[in-house]
Design a protein around this motif. Sequence first.
Motif, mmCIF file in Angstrom:
data_model
loop_
_atom_site.group_PDB
_atom_site.id
_atom_site.type_symbol
_atom_site.label_atom_id
_atom_site.label_comp_id
_atom_site.label_asym_id
_atom_site.label_seq_id
_atom_site.Cartn_x
_atom_site.Cartn_y
_atom_site.Cartn_z
ATOM 1 N N PRO A 75 -7.585 107.225 46.534
ATOM 2 C CA PRO A 75 -7.619 108.830 47.029
ATOM 3 C C PRO A 75 -7.012 109.187 48.440
ATOM 4 N N GLY A 76 -8.717 107.646 49.284
ATOM 5 C CA GLY A 76 -8.741 108.759 50.615
ATOM 6 C C GLY A 76 -7.539 108.182 51.675
ATOM 7 N N MET A 77 -6.677 107.338 50.656
ATOM 8 C CA MET A 77 -5.644 106.486 52.093
ATOM 9 C C MET A 77 -4.199 107.830 51.546
ATOM 10 N N ASN A 78 -4.232 108.461 50.609
ATOM 11 C CA ASN A 78 -2.827 109.608 50.697
ATOM 12 C C ASN A 78 -3.745 111.417 50.906
ATOM 13 N N PRO A 79 -2.840 111.665 52.312
ATOM 14 C CA PRO A 79 -4.329 113.135 52.766
ATOM 15 C C PRO A 79 -3.934 113.988 52.001
ATOM 16 N N SER A 80 -2.821 114.280 51.122
ATOM 17 C CA SER A 80 -3.099 115.187 50.243
ATOM 18 C C SER A 80 -4.050 114.568 49.115
ATOM 19 N N LYS A 81 -4.642 113.670 48.500
ATOM 20 C CA LYS A 81 -5.147 113.712 47.539
ATOM 21 C C LYS A 81 -6.795 113.540 48.423
ATOM 22 N N GLY A 82 -6.868 112.791 50.114
ATOM 23 C CA GLY A 82 -8.307 112.894 50.334
ATOM 24 C C GLY A 82 -8.827 114.432 50.436
ATOM 25 N N SER A 83 -7.743 115.638 50.918
ATOM 26 C CA SER A 83 -8.755 116.345 51.636
ATOM 27 C C SER A 83 -9.109 117.258 50.773
ATOM 28 N N MET A 84 -9.117 117.040 49.167
ATOM 29 C CA MET A 84 -9.238 117.359 48.218
ATOM 30 C C MET A 84 -10.316 116.572 47.407
ATOM 31 N N LEU A 85 -10.947 115.275 47.529
ATOM 32 C CA LEU A 85 -11.631 114.204 46.790
ATOM 33 C C LEU A 85 -13.468 114.906 47.686
ATOM 34 N N ALA A 86 -13.643 115.145 48.657
ATOM 35 C CA ALA A 86 -14.590 115.044 48.781
ATOM 36 C C ALA A 86 -15.111 116.996 48.093
ATOM 37 N N ARG A 87 -14.432 117.276 48.273
ATOM 38 C CA ARG A 87 -15.016 119.191 47.351
ATOM 39 C C ARG A 87 -14.851 118.402 45.422
ATOM 40 N N ASP A 88 -14.087 117.806 45.095
ATOM 41 C CA ASP A 88 -13.911 117.033 43.998
ATOM 42 C C ASP A 88 -14.957 116.644 43.769
ATOM 43 N N VAL A 89 -15.799 115.576 44.353
ATOM 44 C CA VAL A 89 -16.873 115.026 43.745
ATOM 45 C C VAL A 89 -18.316 115.576 44.206
ATOM 46 N N GLN A 90 -17.868 116.795 44.668
ATOM 47 C CA GLN A 90 -18.813 117.660 45.029
ATOM 48 C C GLN A 90 -19.035 118.465 44.074
ATOM 49 N N ARG A 91 -17.935 119.174 43.439
ATOM 50 C CA ARG A 91 -18.042 119.299 42.243
ATOM 51 C C ARG A 91 -19.033 118.596 40.920
ATOM 52 N N VAL A 92 -17.706 118.135 40.503
ATOM 53 C CA VAL A 92 -18.390 117.159 40.034
ATOM 54 C C VAL A 92 -20.171 117.039 39.912
ATOM 55 N N GLY A 93 -20.388 116.520 41.220
ATOM 56 C CA GLY A 93 -22.063 116.438 40.980
ATOM 57 C C GLY A 93 -22.641 117.939 40.632
ATOM 58 N N GLU A 94 -22.008 119.262 41.351
ATOM 59 C CA GLU A 94 -22.390 120.077 40.475
ATOM 60 C C GLU A 94 -22.415 120.664 39.191
ATOM 61 N N MET A 95 -21.570 120.345 38.578
ATOM 62 C CA MET A 95 -21.087 120.553 37.274
ATOM 63 C C MET A 95 -22.397 119.628 36.957
ATOM 64 N N MET A 96 -22.192 118.190 37.173
ATOM 65 C CA MET A 96 -22.857 117.243 36.226
ATOM 66 C C MET A 96 -24.241 117.299 36.738
ATOM 67 N N ASP A 97 -24.921 117.967 37.433
ATOM 68 C CA ASP A 97 -26.267 118.178 37.819
ATOM 69 C C ASP A 97 -26.599 116.730 38.269
#
Length: 185
Positions: A18-40
């Motif tokens: 995902p980090g090599m694809n600019p579109s995916k990469g731009s979402m990756l950090a926020r997605d991982v952060q959201r998953v962390g928040e959701m799953m505590d």
Amino acid sequence: MRPFNLGKIMGESGNTPPGMNPSKGSMLARDVQRVGEMMDLPYSPLRNFAQTVFIRGSVPTQKALAACQILHPECLEQMSREAWLGLYSKDIDITDSDNVRGFAAAAGVPDPEKLFEFSRGPEARQQLIDNTKEALDSKCFGAPWITVTNPATGRREKFFGHDRIEMIGWVIGKEYKGHTPPPPL
């Protein structure tokens, strides 16, 4: 649970991280952060993503997890969690030998030093190669890659992504009560 070489999976399957694809990469950090928040789960962005992922990698840790799979399979899931938390919660070098020993100790491995030494040998290396080949043979293209057997049909079913857990429960006939199910009454 089977550790595998994700870089090899990506390369041989033709997938791109995902980090090599600019579109995916731009979402990756926020997605991982959201998953962390959701799953505590505690999450802290990596200070130097490219250095951590592309240069340092995780092969020594994957070999240690393969060693755990062989020597202490009952500790494998927890050791994997400890490594994940080390990387994504504490931003520590998960390939550092002292950190790998620490993950093993925190997972309840009786002799972390023995596991670490074993991880540097041919059996752990071969286990990682075999796990990676098995994943590629099942058409794996990323992680997490989950394979289950449908009890109704006996057919092996493959899933990609942590967001498929509810569907996996449906396929195997188990109710999924969420990542934080209510306590039993």
